[in-house]
Design a protein around this motif. Structure first.
Motif: not given
Length: 386
Positions: A35-60
């Protein structure tokens, strides 16, 4: 897809370093190390992981406690995204190109949708940010004490603090680029359009929080249960009405400031100041009350939100630190690479607000425990709802 490349988007894409005509299809996967620079995947996976965890815990939470509020919030935010964003990506396809030109372009990330327009992390950031802000306000008991509207105002304020930390950094690190020639984006607040600072960082989460609490949250707090069908139609209504609210709330600026960027900017800023003053007064008053007069009711705690807020703030601090050398070397608002810089002082203020809000949730929980209150509501299962 060349026939979807408007001149403005094509220009923005080229400046970001990719070709609009060659930007994938409905779905495209890329090497995160390319990608353009190393910050893009760091941002991307920080947000995606957090969102998935939020969804899983909402279901729980729904399964264990019978509380669908977080799940409705998550999907309501996602519904809002799919109502608001596609017309901004493809104004010609929606017949609004004469009124709304391309406002911005995202850079390409590991996972992209819609011919390079919609990174997966953007889908994820709406429900994640909404969850963090809503739950912080809920943990501080603002909804319970002051009602739906007051709680929604506080959610807008907290969301604004978390979001602007990210918003003022993105253009410099090429996460996206704004079309500064588009009058809708005026006036600019350094690298960020002031309408974005107010509408997308504060007013839309306020609108969403109001709808979620009005249609679901307050009823759950009163012990009401919902069927699956009831939750589905309420979630759809929440997404639609939150979109309507995003149109209505900034009307003073969009109507009375139509002929002048200066007037529009003043009115946008005035709305944000009013929201902030009200929210600060409510949050301080409620936090002080909880610290000095612990309630007999068991405290509500969301450990995921508390700890992931800290993770988010720490990662954003690292990303900001990595950008500071180029930031301080910028001339006339642009780095040596030609990338616009955000407002550091405003970002620092948002960091302070976000940190204080998160810290408040920990201090309230500790005070309640010292006072001998009952365990957190997360530990007290409610009857399961269909």
């Amino acid at each position: 897809m060349a026939d979807l490349c408007s001149p403005t988007f094509d220009q923005l894409a080229t400046e970001l370093g990719f070709s609009c005509a060659e930007a994938g299809g409905l779905v495209e996967l890329r090497n995160p190390f390319g990608l353009e620079n190393w910050t893009l995947p760091v941002l991307e996976w920080t947000i995606i992981i957090g969102s998935v965890l939020a969804l899983v815990l909402a279901i729980v939470r729904l399964r264990r406690n019978g509380d669908p509020t977080n799940l409705v919030l998550w999907f309501g935010a996602t519904a809002y995204l799919f109502i608001i964003e596609p017309p901004l990506y493809f104004p010609a396809a929606f017949g609004i190109e004469k009124h709304v030109d391309t406002m911005f372009a995202h850079n390409v990330f590991t996972v992209d949708f819609l011919w390079g327009r919609l990174p997966l992390y953007i889908i994820a950031i709406y429900p994640l940010m909404a969850t963090l802000a809503f739950e912080i306000v809920k943990m501080l008991g603002v909804f319970r004490r002051y009602g739906v509207l007051a709680g929604a105002v506080c959610v807008g304020f907290v969301h604004h603090a978390f979001y602007e930390i990210f918003d003022h950094l993105g253009p410099q690190l090429r996460w996206w680029e704004w079309s500064t020639a588009n009058p809708i984006n005026q006036p600019m607040f350094d690298a960020v359009p002031l309408p974005s600072v107010v509408v997308f960082a504060a007013l839309w989460p306020m609108s969403l929080a109001f709808c979620v609490q009005f249609f679901v949250g307050r009823h759950v707090d009163d012990g009401q249960h919902f069927t699956g069908l009831q939750l589905i139609w309420r979630t759809i209504v929440i997404g639609v009405l939150a979109s309507v609210g995003t149109f209505i709330l900034p009307l003073p600026a969009t109507v009375f400031g139509a002929g002048s960027d200066t007037v529009r900017g003043v009115l946008y800023a005035a709305e944000l100041v009013i929201l902030s003053v009200v929210a600060i007064a409510l949050l301080i008053r409620q936090w002080t009350r909880l610290r000095t007069q612990p309630s007999d009711a068991p405290p509500y705690t969301n450990r995921f939100v508390q700890y992931y807020s800290v993770v988010y703030l720490c990662i954003m601090a690292v990303l900001w630190a990595s950008a500071l050398p180029d930031f301080f070397g910028a001339v006339d608002g642009s780095t040596s690479n030609g990338d616009p810089i955000g407002n550091l002082w405003y970002t620092l203020a948002c960091f302070v607000v976000a940190i204080l809000c998160v810290a408040a949730t920990f201090t309230v929980a500790r005070r309640s425990a010292e006072a001998g209150d009952s365990p957190s509501t997360e530990e007290q299962p409610a009857p399961h709802t269909a």
